[in-house]
Design a protein around this motif. Structure first.
Motif, PDB file in Angstrom:
ATOM      1  N   LYS A 313     -11.888  -5.552 -79.162  1.00  0.00           N
ATOM      2  CA  LYS A 313     -12.734  -4.413 -78.821  1.00  0.00           C
ATOM      3  C   LYS A 313     -11.938  -3.251 -78.226  1.00  0.00           C
ATOM      4  O   LYS A 313     -12.485  -2.177 -78.011  1.00  0.00           O
ATOM      5  N   LEU A 314     -10.658  -3.477 -77.942  1.00  0.00           N
ATOM      6  CA  LEU A 314      -9.830  -2.443 -77.298  1.00  0.00           C
ATOM      7  C   LEU A 314      -9.054  -1.684 -78.364  1.00  0.00           C
ATOM      8  O   LEU A 314      -7.832  -1.760 -78.449  1.00  0.00           O
ATOM      9  N   ARG A 315      -9.752  -0.941 -79.180  1.00  0.00           N
ATOM     10  CA  ARG A 315      -9.131  -0.256 -80.306  1.00  0.00           C
ATOM     11  C   ARG A 315      -8.213   0.877 -79.870  1.00  0.00           C
ATOM     12  O   ARG A 315      -7.248   1.205 -80.566  1.00  0.00           O
ATOM     13  N   ASP A 316      -8.505   1.516 -78.746  1.00  0.00           N
ATOM     14  CA  ASP A 316      -7.733   2.678 -78.294  1.00  0.00           C
ATOM     15  C   ASP A 316      -6.585   2.307 -77.362  1.00  0.00           C
ATOM     16  O   ASP A 316      -5.959   3.191 -76.769  1.00  0.00           O
ATOM     17  N   LEU A 317      -6.308   1.017 -77.222  1.00  0.00           N
ATOM     18  CA  LEU A 317      -5.253   0.579 -76.313  1.00  0.00           C
ATOM     19  C   LEU A 317      -3.881   0.911 -76.897  1.00  0.00           C
ATOM     20  O   LEU A 317      -3.626   0.715 -78.084  1.00  0.00           O
ATOM     21  N   HIS A 318      -2.992   1.440 -76.029  1.00  0.00           N
ATOM     22  CA  HIS A 318      -1.638   1.797 -76.460  1.00  0.00           C
ATOM     23  C   HIS A 318      -0.604   0.725 -76.120  1.00  0.00           C
ATOM     24  O   HIS A 318       0.406   0.609 -76.820  1.00  0.00           O
ATOM     25  N   ARG A 319      -0.846  -0.035 -75.056  1.00  0.00           N
ATOM     26  CA  ARG A 319       0.130  -1.058 -74.646  1.00  0.00           C
ATOM     27  C   ARG A 319      -0.613  -2.234 -74.014  1.00  0.00           C
ATOM     28  O   ARG A 319      -1.487  -2.044 -73.161  1.00  0.00           O
ATOM     29  N   LEU A 320      -0.228  -3.438 -74.434  1.00  0.00           N
ATOM     30  CA  LEU A 320      -0.799  -4.672 -73.901  1.00  0.00           C
ATOM     31  C   LEU A 320       0.345  -5.566 -73.450  1.00  0.00           C
ATOM     32  O   LEU A 320       1.231  -5.904 -74.238  1.00  0.00           O
ATOM     33  N   GLU A 321       0.330  -5.949 -72.162  1.00  0.00           N
ATOM     34  CA  GLU A 321       1.425  -6.719 -71.584  1.00  0.00           C
ATOM     35  C   GLU A 321       0.929  -8.067 -71.086  1.00  0.00           C
ATOM     36  O   GLU A 321      -0.142  -8.167 -70.483  1.00  0.00           O
ATOM     37  N   PHE A 322       1.713  -9.106 -71.345  1.00  0.00           N
ATOM     38  CA  PHE A 322       1.464 -10.452 -70.832  1.00  0.00           C
ATOM     39  C   PHE A 322       2.673 -10.848 -69.983  1.00  0.00           C
ATOM     40  O   PHE A 322       3.790 -10.897 -70.484  1.00  0.00           O
ATOM     41  N   LEU A 323       2.433 -11.159 -68.714  1.00  0.00           N
ATOM     42  CA  LEU A 323       3.500 -11.500 -67.781  1.00  0.00           C
ATOM     43  C   LEU A 323       3.156 -12.803 -67.074  1.00  0.00           C
ATOM     44  O   LEU A 323       2.099 -12.910 -66.428  1.00  0.00           O
ATOM     45  N   ASP A 324       4.017 -13.800 -67.219  1.00  0.00           N
ATOM     46  CA  ASP A 324       3.802 -15.112 -66.592  1.00  0.00           C
ATOM     47  C   ASP A 324       2.458 -15.714 -67.002  1.00  0.00           C
ATOM     48  O   ASP A 324       1.734 -16.283 -66.179  1.00  0.00           O
ATOM     49  N   VAL A 325       2.124 -15.603 -68.259  1.00  0.00           N
ATOM     50  CA  VAL A 325       0.855 -16.108 -68.787  1.00  0.00           C
ATOM     51  C   VAL A 325       1.104 -17.436 -69.495  1.00  0.00           C
ATOM     52  O   VAL A 325       2.065 -17.582 -70.251  1.00  0.00           O
ATOM     53  N   VAL A 326       0.230 -18.406 -69.245  1.00  0.00           N
ATOM     54  CA  VAL A 326       0.262 -19.696 -69.923  1.00  0.00           C
ATOM     55  C   VAL A 326      -0.828 -19.680 -70.985  1.00  0.00           C
ATOM     56  O   VAL A 326      -2.014 -19.540 -70.674  1.00  0.00           O
ATOM     57  N   PHE A 327      -0.438 -19.817 -72.241  1.00  0.00           N
ATOM     58  CA  PHE A 327      -1.381 -19.774 -73.349  1.00  0.00           C
ATOM     59  C   PHE A 327      -1.855 -21.190 -73.676  1.00  0.00           C
ATOM     60  O   PHE A 327      -1.057 -22.130 -73.756  1.00  0.00           O
ATOM     61  N   GLN A 328      -3.154 -21.312 -73.885  1.00  0.00           N
ATOM     62  CA  GLN A 328      -3.744 -22.583 -74.287  1.00  0.00           C
ATOM     63  C   GLN A 328      -3.961 -22.573 -75.795  1.00  0.00           C
ATOM     64  O   GLN A 328      -4.678 -21.718 -76.308  1.00  0.00           O
ATOM     65  N   PRO A 329      -3.355 -23.502 -76.520  1.00  0.00           N
ATOM     66  CA  PRO A 329      -3.560 -23.523 -77.971  1.00  0.00           C
ATOM     67  C   PRO A 329      -4.971 -23.971 -78.320  1.00  0.00           C
ATOM     68  O   PRO A 329      -5.652 -24.632 -77.522  1.00  0.00           O
ATOM     69  N   GLN A 330      -5.408 -23.620 -79.503  1.00  0.00           N
ATOM     70  CA  GLN A 330      -6.719 -24.041 -79.970  1.00  0.00           C
ATOM     71  C   GLN A 330      -6.732 -25.540 -80.196  1.00  0.00           C
ATOM     72  O   GLN A 330      -5.744 -26.140 -80.617  1.00  0.00           O
ATOM     73  N   LEU A 331      -7.901 -26.129 -79.900  1.00  0.00           N
ATOM     74  CA  LEU A 331      -8.032 -27.569 -80.084  1.00  0.00           C
ATOM     75  C   LEU A 331      -8.025 -27.913 -81.567  1.00  0.00           C
ATOM     76  O   LEU A 331      -8.590 -27.185 -82.393  1.00  0.00           O
ATOM     77  N   CYS A 332      -7.380 -28.998 -81.915  1.00  0.00           N
ATOM     78  CA  CYS A 332      -7.318 -29.421 -83.307  1.00  0.00           C
ATOM     79  C   CYS A 332      -8.694 -29.917 -83.753  1.00  0.00           C
ATOM     80  O   CYS A 332      -9.405 -30.591 -82.993  1.00  0.00           O
ATOM     81  N   PRO A 333      -9.122 -29.613 -84.966  1.00  0.00           N
ATOM     82  CA  PRO A 333     -10.413 -30.097 -85.456  1.00  0.00           C
ATOM     83  C   PRO A 333     -10.388 -31.602 -85.655  1.00  0.00           C
ATOM     84  O   PRO A 333      -9.324 -32.220 -85.748  1.00  0.00           O
ATOM     85  N   PRO A 334     -11.584 -32.235 -85.699  1.00  0.00           N
ATOM     86  CA  PRO A 334     -11.635 -33.687 -85.888  1.00  0.00           C
ATOM     87  C   PRO A 334     -11.039 -34.099 -87.225  1.00  0.00           C
ATOM     88  O   PRO A 334     -10.844 -33.303 -88.124  1.00  0.00           O
ATOM     89  N   GLU A 335     -10.779 -35.385 -87.325  1.00  0.00           N
ATOM     90  CA  GLU A 335     -10.171 -35.916 -88.551  1.00  0.00           C
ATOM     91  C   GLU A 335     -11.114 -35.746 -89.715  1.00  0.00           C
ATOM     92  O   GLU A 335     -12.306 -35.964 -89.616  1.00  0.00           O
ATOM     93  N   GLY A 336     -10.557 -35.315 -90.839  1.00  0.00           N
ATOM     94  CA  GLY A 336     -11.342 -35.135 -92.039  1.00  0.00           C
ATOM     95  C   GLY A 336     -11.887 -33.739 -92.203  1.00  0.00           C
ATOM     96  O   GLY A 336     -12.437 -33.413 -93.241  1.00  0.00           O
ATOM     97  N   GLU A 337     -11.812 -32.869 -91.159  1.00  0.00           N
ATOM     98  CA  GLU A 337     -12.342 -31.524 -91.241  1.00  0.00           C
ATOM     99  C   GLU A 337     -11.254 -30.479 -91.273  1.00  0.00           C
ATOM    100  O   GLU A 337     -11.534 -29.297 -91.317  1.00  0.00           O
TER     101      GLU A 337
END
Length: 394
Positions: A313-337
């Motif tokens: 939603k931040l279309r007009d943003l000029h700079r985005l900074e991440f500092l000391d951020v821990v990213f959580q990966p997406q959960l894996c889908p169940p088996e067969g999906e």
């Protein structure tokens, strides 16, 4: 060798000696001034007293402060760091009203003042601070309730005609402010409340505000100070261009997040910095800041979906900074999906090997996130500093 043994420091130019003395601390400079008259004169050179850090001087007293101000500090002082006695066994305060007045008269070019663990409850107002200040940082200090109030200039009430509140606001807006501070930084100041924040709306030169661990500031208080259009024009902190908020309290501490007060919008705010527990509520309402150009997220844990969903939603943003951020990966889908996901993952593992794929997973996640944000925000510059990926124990 006999020729060189006759030479001493007196043969060096004074500018070289001043450069050598600049590596000494304040306490060592005072001791060096007791060597001889020449050294005393060199120590008093104002080039040595531009950036003064008194936080390393253990056992600082009011008498020492007065001696430094009368004998050494002068028109060359630009930045002063001072530690109070809140955490000292002696207790008490030595940042007195008389000393601040003498500091203003003796050091007319002082622009930065950093106070650490200082008890300022004996001061009626911050207008006692030097009028030349541009940056004020308070860390672990105690403040009175009306410390940031700006008293209006005295006016004769004898035969003066009655004026409406609208005219008074217009005059106060046109009149120059008595407080020239442009940047105010508050770190772990427990006595800072919504009333203090409301008092800052009268500061006409304040353009940068940083609030770190000011847990008494609420969402309603921040919402009440947000810049908006009123009956008489702009109201609130409409001159503020940078707002920084971070809350790094202990785990399990619950309170209303102050950054949720950004939901009402903030006109003119161009830069926003969020840290700790203020990131999620602030990121949720960042899209309502129409003038926002720069966003900084630090010291937090974020999921991929949270970032993509809120940042698109931040279309007009000029700079985005991440500092000391821990990213959580997406959960894996169940088996067969997972469909072709499993096959693609197997191909990557066979192509890169087991060891190489494990080592590249964190970097790969950040790269994928960077690609997704680059597509959503094509005009935005991305920055990742000291970021990591949360790994599951499985």
């Amino acid at each position: 060798m006999d020729v060189f043994s006759t030479y001493n420091l007196d043969y060096l130019p004074e500018n070289i000696l001043i450069d050598v003395l600049s590596y000494l601390s304040v306490r060592e400079l005072v001791k060096a001034g007791r060597v001889c008259k020449k050294w005393r004169r060199l120590v008093k050179d104002q080039k040595l007293w531009r950036l003064v850090d008194l936080t390393t001087w253990r056992g600082m007293t009011s008498r020492i402060l007065w001696v430094l101000l009368r004998q050494y500090l002068g028109c060359g002082l630009r930045c002063l760091r001072l530690e109070g006695l809140l955490l000292s066994v002696r207790g008490g305060t030595f940042v007195s009203e008389a000393w601040l007045k003498a500091l203003s008269a003796k050091c007319p070019r002082l622009s930065k003042l950093y106070l650490l663990h200082a008890d300022l409850r004996s001061l009626p107002s911050c207008q006692l601070l030097p009028p030349s200040l541009k940056v004020l940082e308070l860390q672990g200090c105690e403040l009175p309730l009306g410390f940031f109030n700006q008293h209006p200039p005295p006016s004769s009430q004898g035969n003066a005609p009655a004026t409406s509140s609208v005219q008074q606001k217009e005059r106060s807006r046109d009149a120059p402010s008595g407080i020239s501070i442009e940047c105010l930084i508050l770190k772990n100041v427990p006595s800072f409340k919504d009333q203090h924040l409301q008092s800052l709306t009268s500061w006409e030169r304040l353009s940068r505000l940083e609030l770190c661990d000011t847990f008494r500031v609420t969402a309603n208080g921040l919402r009440g100070c947000a810049a908006k259009k009123g009956v008489c024009g702009m109201e609130g902190l409409f001159r503020l261009k940078y707002l920084g908020m971070s809350f790094t309290a202990r785990q399990g501490y619950q309170r209303p997040m102050a950054s949720s007060g950004l939901g009402s919008g903030w006109l003119g705010l161009q830069e926003l910095s969020l840290g700790g527990k203020e990131v999620l509520p602030g990121l949720l309402y960042a899209s309502r800041l129409k003038d926002l150009k720069r966003l900084s997220l630090k010291a937090c844990t974020l999921g991929e979906k949270q970032i993509v969903h809120n940042c698109k939603k931040l279309r007009d943003l000029h700079r985005l900074e991440f500092l000391d951020v821990v990213f959580q990966p997406q959960l894996c889908p169940p088996e067969g999906e997972d469909g072709g996901e499993g096959e693609r993952q197997e191909e990557e593992e066979t192509a890169g090997g087991d060891n190489g794929s494990n080592e590249s997973k964190p970097d790969q996640l950040i790269q994928n996130l960077s690609r997704s944000l680059a597509v959503l925000l094509p005009c935005c510059t991305l920055s990742f500093s000291n970021c990591s990926v949360q790994t599951n124990p499985d």
